[in-house]
Scaffold this active site. Structure first.
Site, PDB file in Angstrom:
ATOM      1  N   ASP A  36       0.156  -7.946   6.029  1.00 57.68           N
ATOM      2  CA  ASP A  36      -0.973  -8.481   5.271  1.00 57.68           C
ATOM      3  C   ASP A  36      -2.301  -7.992   5.821  1.00 57.68           C
ATOM      4  OD1 ASP A  36      -2.483 -11.790   5.031  1.00 57.68           O
ATOM      5  OD2 ASP A  36      -2.688 -10.020   3.746  1.00 57.68           O
ATOM      6  N   ASP A 220      -6.082  -5.420   0.118  1.00 58.88           N
ATOM      7  CA  ASP A 220      -5.283  -6.512   0.670  1.00 58.88           C
ATOM      8  C   ASP A 220      -3.806  -6.390   0.292  1.00 58.88           C
ATOM      9  OD1 ASP A 220      -5.497 -10.191   0.499  1.00 58.88           O
ATOM     10  OD2 ASP A 220      -4.215  -8.802   1.625  1.00 58.88           O
TER      11      ASP A 220
END
Ligand SMILES: CSC[C@H](NC(=O)[C@H](Cc1ccccc1)NC(=O)N1CCOCC1)C(=O)N[C@@H](CC1CCCCC1)[C@@H](O)C(=O)OC(C)C
Length: 331
Positions: A36, A220
């Site tokens: 992430d 992201d």
């Protein structure tokens, strides 16, 4: 050194997240973790969790690792953009990703996870690849796997080659020329917010004209969709028959049979086109004839996010050099 590991979609029907095998400790314990770039904690489902909060996930048991060391008096607690969260205590241990090992990496062991983590049995934890300034460990914040690995990497980079409904790769320390075509366009990153924040140069809906406009957003890997300013999103759905912004479903939906335009975004002079299939994200509930869009408004999120729907349309280089930059290439 270098590393290379698979990024495997956790759902066969739509790309909600990707997990990568990570081995922890001695003897090795392998967990499937969600890489992430929108956060900076490496945390795992652990033997410190109440069994009621574990539903099929793999756990890391530090007491079964001869190389695990408690980071005495340290704790962590994190809440993500979607409201999910977790907290716990901290050990250091060896962590290996695709052949690349970091000794004494902070492994944040969950003592509590929110219900959405308990119900998502394909995710055993996260590997934060954001900037270490975002790390939540207290009283001494810890470095990410990437920051710890950096000095041993051939080059201070990691790359994301995410794919539509198939496994892609995360590479560390090198740029694999076989994974992209043409040139990589690099733009500056503002790491002050702790994210990989970069300027996009504009957008086009389908075959329409390109609108030059500087859009600041984050790359992201931990976010499923693309979230952009309302003006852009309404321009897109104006081209979709039967599209509505549904309060009940929390975003733009349309008849699954609708023909969707592509969405093109600019990075510098380069242009990247997200295929319509990626933007027809998923039925709102299994089997429904109403589908949820892969492009949604960022007004409720507070930040523009180039999530997996955009990332899988390109090969992306996260350059952790000084200064950091981000590179985008076609593939
Ligand atoms: C608008 S930002 C929301 C974003 N979450 C998401 O994008 C989650 C990810 C998820 C995957 C699997 C299972 C459950 C959820 N997906 C999601 O909200 N979806 C609803 C819309 O349809 C697509 C799926 C988010 O919070 N991303 C986190 C990492 C994420 C990883 C998976 C577990 C939950 C946390 C992180 O990148 C973050 O907080 O970014 C900030 C900068 C927004």
């Amino acid at each position: 050194g270098t590393g290379s590991a698979a990024a495997v979609p956790i759902n066969a029907d739509f790309d909600i997240a990707y997990v990568t095998p990570v081995t922890l400790g001695t003897p090795p314990q392998t967990l499937q973790l969600d890489f992430d770039s929108g956060s900076s904690d490496l945390w795992v489902f652990s033997s410190h969790l109440p069994t009621s909060q574990i539903r099929g996930q793999q756990i890391y048991a530090p007491n079964k690792s001869s190389t695990a060391k408690l980071l005495d008096g340290h704790s962590w607690s994190i809440t993500y953009g979607d409201g999910s969260g977790s907290r716990g205590n901290v050990y250091t241990d060896n962590v290996t990703v695709g052949g690349l090992t970091v000794g004494s990496q902070a492994i944040e062991c969950a003592q509590q996870v929110s219900s959405s983590f308990t119900t998502e049995d394909h995710i055993d934890g996260l590997v934060g690849l954001g900037f270490s300034t975002l790390n939540t460990v207290s009283p001494k914040s810890q470095l990410t796997f990437f920051d710890n690995a950096k000095s041993n990497l051939d080059s201070p980079v990691f790359t994301a080659d995410l794919k539509y409904k198939q496994a892609g790769t995360y590479d560390f320390g090198f740029i694999d020329e076989a994974k992209y075509t043409g040139e990589i366009t690099y733009v500056p990153v503002n790491s002050d917010p702790g994210y990989w924040t970069f300027p996009s140069s504009g957008y086009a809906v389908g075959s329409g004209n390109f609108t030059a406009s500087s859009i600041s957003g984050i790359a992201d890997t931990g976010t499923s969709l693309v979230y952009l300013p309302t003006a852009i999103v309404t321009a897109y759905y104006r081209q979709v028959q039967g599209a509505t912004n549904s309060r009940s479903y929390g975003g733009y939906v349309f008849p699954c049979a609708s023909t969707l335009p592509t969405f093109t975004f600019g990075v510098g002079a380069a242009r990247f086109t997200i295929p319509a299939a990626y933007l027809n994200y998923a039925p709102v509930t299994p089997g429904s004839a109403t589908c949820f869009g892969g492009l949604q408004s960022s007004s409720g999120v507070g930040i523009n996010i180039w999530g997996d729907v955009a990332l899988k349309a390109a090969f992306v280089v996260f350059n952790g050099g000084n200064p950091p930059t981000i590179g985008w290439a076609a593939k």
